[in-house]
Design an enzyme around this catalytic site. Sequence first.
Site, PDB file in Angstrom:
ATOM      1  N   GLU A 139      -7.145  -2.227  -6.202  1.00  0.00           N
ATOM      2  CA  GLU A 139      -6.962  -1.415  -6.625  1.00  0.00           C
ATOM      3  C   GLU A 139      -5.439  -2.509  -7.817  1.00  0.00           C
ATOM      4  OE1 GLU A 139      -6.692   2.794  -5.304  1.00  0.00           O
ATOM      5  OE2 GLU A 139      -5.351   0.974  -4.023  1.00  0.00           O
TER       6      GLU A 139
ATOM      7  N   HIS B  38      -3.800  -4.922  -4.859  1.00  0.00           N
ATOM      8  CA  HIS B  38      -4.336  -3.706  -3.499  1.00  0.00           C
ATOM      9  C   HIS B  38      -4.985  -4.013  -3.357  1.00  0.00           C
ATOM     10  CE1 HIS B  38      -4.188   0.221  -0.807  1.00  0.00           C
ATOM     11  NE2 HIS B  38      -3.587  -1.924  -0.073  1.00  0.00           N
TER      12      HIS B  38
ATOM     13  N   SER C 114       0.866  -1.053   0.224  1.00  0.00           N
ATOM     14  CA  SER C 114       0.107   0.355   0.011  1.00  0.00           C
ATOM     15  C   SER C 114       0.715   1.268   0.039  1.00  0.00           C
ATOM     16  CB  SER C 114      -1.055   0.114   1.137  1.00  0.00           C
ATOM     17  OG  SER C 114      -0.590   0.267   2.823  1.00  0.00           O
TER      18      SER C 114
ATOM     19  N   ASN D  75      -5.211   5.964  -1.194  1.00  0.00           N
ATOM     20  CA  ASN D  75      -4.750   6.225   0.061  1.00  0.00           C
ATOM     21  C   ASN D  75      -3.955   7.178  -0.494  1.00  0.00           C
ATOM     22  OD1 ASN D  75      -5.351   3.835   1.757  1.00  0.00           O
ATOM     23  ND2 ASN D  75      -3.271   2.569   1.325  1.00  0.00           N
TER      24      ASN D  75
END
Length: 287
Positions: free
Chosen positions: A153, A141, A120, A191
Amino acid sequence: MSEIQRVAVLGLGTMGAGIAQVAAMSGHQVTVLEASQDRIDAGLAALTDFLDGGVVRDKITRSQRDETLSRVHAVTDVAELAGSDLVIEAVTERADVKRELLARVADVVAEDALIVTNTSALSVTDLASGVPHPGRFAGLHFFNPAPLMKVVEVVRALQTDEAVVERLVTFVDSVGKKPVVVKDRPGFLVNYLLMPYLNDVITEYDGDLANAEDIDTAMRLGLGYKLGPLELLDLIGLDVHNHATHSAYEATLDPRFAPPPLLRQMVAAGYHGNKNGHGFRTTQEEA
């Protein structure tokens, strides 16, 4: 290229166990690699507990629970991953550890086997550079907890072949998740937007804007979020957020990503959120 049938997961921690469950529940044969039998036992126990909870809550049947566990095979020898069609790395967020393990795996799987990382915070492009035939490497992800979170992702490194992206999108669809294809940049998509928001909340909490419960209540009810930001930080892990946002700051020098002083202090004090019972919604309010 052939359909992905045999999946390998590197690591049986929280994320690895969750990813293994997702793949196994969708019918894939899953081989999980861990460093020791003790870690295997702990990881399989956690996976079993999670599935048992699903049975109790009528989310899955006892038969589904048993079939899922029967498809997960845990090993300590990397050579046993040789027949894998897809390898998903989910070990600790240290680039040196990931590079060393990925290089060993690349030596035993076929040249057309896909290799992905669940990182991440680290650069997928950088990790791809250490793998032979980097065009087959990408990011995949999953979010925590992987069995419950719907989005995944698919991260395209600079080296990633477009056909690999397409195969990964198909795989994510096949395990009942929603794929979102993104570029390789610090934090990817979710994120990248989330980390500055959480940092701002920490800063305002430290500045006595409101107490932790009121901040979470306002953001949940005012914006319709399922979790307030401080609840979310405790769930993610303060140490995890500190590492991720620090990595993004180092990569971009964008001050929005710089870990706030209170976050650094809490991590230094051993406050890691729900995982050890010390975070914004526990120790901080009880003190």
